[in-house]
Design an enzyme around this catalytic site. Structure first.
Site, short mmCIF file in Angstrom:
data_model
loop_
_atom_site.label_atom_id
_atom_site.label_comp_id
_atom_site.label_asym_id
_atom_site.label_seq_id
_atom_site.Cartn_x
_atom_site.Cartn_y
_atom_site.Cartn_z
N HIS A 13 -49.21 31.90 -57.95
CA HIS A 13 -49.87 32.93 -57.11
C HIS A 13 -49.49 34.30 -57.69
O HIS A 13 -48.36 34.76 -57.52
CB HIS A 13 -49.39 32.83 -55.66
CG HIS A 13 -50.05 33.79 -54.73
ND1 HIS A 13 -50.62 33.41 -53.54
CD2 HIS A 13 -50.25 35.13 -54.80
CE1 HIS A 13 -51.14 34.46 -52.93
NE2 HIS A 13 -50.92 35.53 -53.68
N HIS A 15 -50.96 38.45 -58.73
CA HIS A 15 -51.97 39.53 -58.76
C HIS A 15 -51.84 40.27 -60.08
O HIS A 15 -50.81 40.87 -60.36
CB HIS A 15 -51.75 40.50 -57.59
CG HIS A 15 -51.93 39.84 -56.26
ND1 HIS A 15 -53.15 39.79 -55.62
CD2 HIS A 15 -51.07 39.16 -55.48
CE1 HIS A 15 -53.01 39.12 -54.48
NE2 HIS A 15 -51.76 38.71 -54.37
N LYS A 99 -59.72 30.96 -53.01
CA LYS A 99 -58.77 31.64 -52.13
C LYS A 99 -59.45 32.03 -50.83
O LYS A 99 -60.49 32.68 -50.83
CB LYS A 99 -58.23 32.90 -52.83
CG LYS A 99 -57.23 33.71 -52.02
CD LYS A 99 -55.90 33.01 -51.85
CE LYS A 99 -54.98 33.73 -50.88
NZ LYS A 99 -54.25 34.82 -51.48
N HIS A 136 -54.41 32.23 -47.44
CA HIS A 136 -53.56 33.29 -46.88
C HIS A 136 -53.48 33.02 -45.39
O HIS A 136 -54.42 33.30 -44.65
CB HIS A 136 -54.14 34.68 -47.16
CG HIS A 136 -53.26 35.78 -46.66
ND1 HIS A 136 -52.59 36.65 -47.49
CD2 HIS A 136 -52.89 36.12 -45.41
CE1 HIS A 136 -51.85 37.48 -46.77
NE2 HIS A 136 -52.04 37.18 -45.49
N HIS A 174 -47.65 31.61 -50.09
CA HIS A 174 -46.54 32.48 -49.68
C HIS A 174 -46.09 32.26 -48.22
O HIS A 174 -46.19 33.15 -47.40
CB HIS A 174 -46.84 33.96 -49.93
CG HIS A 174 -48.21 34.43 -49.53
ND1 HIS A 174 -48.75 34.24 -48.28
CD2 HIS A 174 -49.15 35.10 -50.23
CE1 HIS A 174 -49.96 34.78 -48.24
NE2 HIS A 174 -50.22 35.31 -49.41
N ASP A 247 -46.50 35.91 -55.91
CA ASP A 247 -47.26 36.96 -55.21
C ASP A 247 -46.87 38.34 -55.74
O ASP A 247 -46.92 39.32 -55.00
CB ASP A 247 -47.05 36.87 -53.69
CG ASP A 247 -48.17 37.57 -52.93
OD1 ASP A 247 -49.19 37.93 -53.54
OD2 ASP A 247 -48.00 37.78 -51.71
O1 DOR Z 1 -48.13 41.88 -50.16
C1 DOR Z 1 -49.23 41.49 -50.53
N1 DOR Z 1 -49.91 42.11 -51.53
N2 DOR Z 1 -49.77 40.44 -49.92
C2 DOR Z 1 -51.02 40.05 -50.18
O2 DOR Z 1 -51.46 39.11 -49.56
C3 DOR Z 1 -51.87 40.80 -51.14
C4 DOR Z 1 -51.08 41.54 -52.10
C5 DOR Z 1 -51.86 42.56 -52.87
O3 DOR Z 1 -52.93 42.23 -53.40
O4 DOR Z 1 -51.41 43.71 -52.96
ZN ZN Z 2 -51.10 37.44 -52.91
#
Ligand code: DOR
Ligand code: ZN
Length: 346
Positions: A13, A15, A99, A136, A174, A247
Site C-alpha cells: 500500500h 502513495h 481500491k 479503506h 491500514h 501507506d
Molecule cells: O493518511 C493518509 N494519507 N491516509 C489515506 O488514506 C490517504 C493518504 C494520502 O493519500 O495522503
Molecule cells: Zn493510503
C-alpha cells in the site's frame, strides 16, 4: 542478533503521487522494495484501464536506472466504474487490484463510493475473476466519532458485504484497531489486512499531547495505546493474514502545516529500519520476513522475491534526512521518536 537476511520486501500500500513529487519520492521505495501496490488517488483519480496504463508508464519512467522495481497498479472504484474495463485490466495483467474509498474518507476520495449498493455488480464481477478489493475501512457519516470509524465500518459495511459476496477477496487496508485485527483473524483465506509502519509506533498521545504534531496526522487516525499493542501483536505474530502496507503518503510541508493540514506520513525512506526496531523490541525479528516479504505475495498469489536484503544493526544511530526535496516543496520524513540502528544493506 546484529544481522538479519530476509527476502526483498514489497510494499502492499503506497502513495507515489505524480509529476515532480513522484520523481522525488519513488527512489526511497525502489531502493529497498521490489514491488509496491500503488494507490490510485491522484487528481483526477486512476479510474480506467487507460488511466492505469498511462500512470504506470509515468512511474516506470521515474525509476532510477540502478533500481529494479515493479509497480502493481490499482483502479479507483467509482459508482460509474465499467465492469468490463476493470475485468480486462485485471485479466490482461495491467492492474492487480481495485481500491474502495468511501467518498470523503481521506485525501482525494471525493469520487469514491457513496452507496455500496451502487457497486455491487462490479464487486460480484471481481469475485468471479478473483480480483482483490482493497478497502479503506472507515465510515464517513458525521455522527460517527473519528476514532470509531473503522469499527463501525466493519460492522455496518464490510461484514454485510462479505456475507453477501463471500468469494470476494478483500484486503482491509491500514487497519488501526483491535476490532480490525480481530475481524481479519476471523475471516477465511479471502480476507487479509495490511498494517502501516507508523501505526505500529504511534498512538494518539504522540499526535496530541504537548502540542499538535501535524506530521503524525494520517487517516485512519492513530488510536489509543491498546489498539497499537494489538497491531504490534498481529504484525509480529507471523500470521499470514497480516502484511506490510506502509501507506507512505507524501505531502509538502506547506500542505501539512497549515490551518487545515493534509493526512499522510512519509515513511518510505526509513520504514525497514523502523520495522526492524519494532520487531526486535517484540523479540520477533524471526517474523519480520513473513510480514514484509512472504505474507503479501502469498495472498496475492505471487512468488516471493528471489533477492535478499540484509538488516544490519550498527552501534551508532543511522542518520536519515529530516526532509526530502521536491519541486513542490519539502516533504518531512517520518520521525519515529527514537534513534534507529538497523540499516538496510543490499
Ligand atoms: O493518511 C493518509 N494519507 N491516509 C489515506 O488514506 C490517504 C493518504 C494520502 O493519500 O495522503
Ligand atoms: Zn493510503
Amino acid at each position: 542478533m546484529s544481522r538479519l537476511t530476509i527476502r526483498q520486501p514489497d510494499d502492499w500500500h503506497l502513495h507515489l503521487r505524480d509529476g515532480s513529487m513522484l520523481r522525488s519520492v519513488l527512489p526511497s521505495t525502489s531502493e529497498t522494495f521490489a514491488r509496491a501496490i500503488v494507490m490510485p488517488n491522484l487528481v483526477p483519480p486512476v479510474v480506467t484501464a487507460k488511466d492505469a496504463a498511462a500512470y504506470k508508464d509515468r512511474i516506470l519512467a521515474a525509476i532510477p536506472e540502478e533500481h529494479g522495481f515493479t509497480p502493481l497498479m490499482t483502479l479507483y472504484l467509482t459508482e460509474d466504474t465499467d465492469a468490463d474495463d476493470l475485468a480486462h485490466a485485471y485479466t490482461s495483467g495491467l492492474v492487480t487490484a481495485v481500491k474502495l474509498y468511501p467518498a470523503g474518507a481521506t485525501t482525494n476520495s471525493n469520487s469514491g463510493v457513496r452507496n455500496i449498493e451502487n457497486v455491487i455488480p462490479v464487486l460480484e464481477r471481481m469475485a468471479e475473476i478473483g480480483m482483490p478489493l482493497l478497502v479503506h475501512g472507515e465510515v464517513t457519516t458525521h455522527e460517527v466519532d473519528i476514532f470509531d470509524r473503522e469499527a463501525v465500518f466493519i460492522d455496518t459495511i464490510l461484514d454485510p458485504l462479505r456475507r453477501r459476496i463471500p468469494s470476494l477477496r478483500v484486503v482491509m487496508e491500514h487497519i488501526t484497531t483491535k476490532q480490525g485485527v480481530d475481524y481479519a483473524k476471523s475471516g477465511d483465506d479471502n480476507l487479509a489486512a495490511t498494517i502501516t509502519t507508523h501505526h505500529l509506533i504511534l498512538n494518539r498521545n504522540h499526535l496530541l499531547v504537548g502540542g499538535i504534531r501535524p506530521d503524525y496526522y494520517c487517516l485512519p487516525i492513530v488510536k489509543s495505546e491498546d489498539h497499537r499493542l494489538a497491531l504490534r501483536e498481529a504484525a509480529t505474530s507471523g500470521s499470514p493474514k497480516f502484511f506490510l502496507g506502509t501507506d507512505s503518503a507524501p505531502h509538502t510541508e506547506a500542505n501539512k502545516i497549515c490551518a487545515c493540514g493534509c493526512a499522510g506520513i512519509f515513511t518510505a525512506i526509513n520504514t525497514m529500519s523502523c520495522l526492524a526496531h519494532v520487531f526486535a523490541e517484540e523479540g520477533a525479528l524471526d517474523k519480520l520476513e513473513a510480514f514484509t516479504s512472504l505474507n503479501g505475495p502469498a495472498f496475492y498469489g505471487m512468488a516471493p522475491n528471489e533477492n535478499t536484503i540484509d538488516l544490519v544493526k550498527s552501534d551508532d544511530p543511522i542518520k536519515f534526512p529530516r526532509q526530502i526535496w521536491s519541486e513542490d516543496g519539502p516533504v518531512t520524513v517520518f520521525d519515529p521518536g527514537f534513534e534507529l540502528f538497523w540499516k538496510v544493506e543490499k
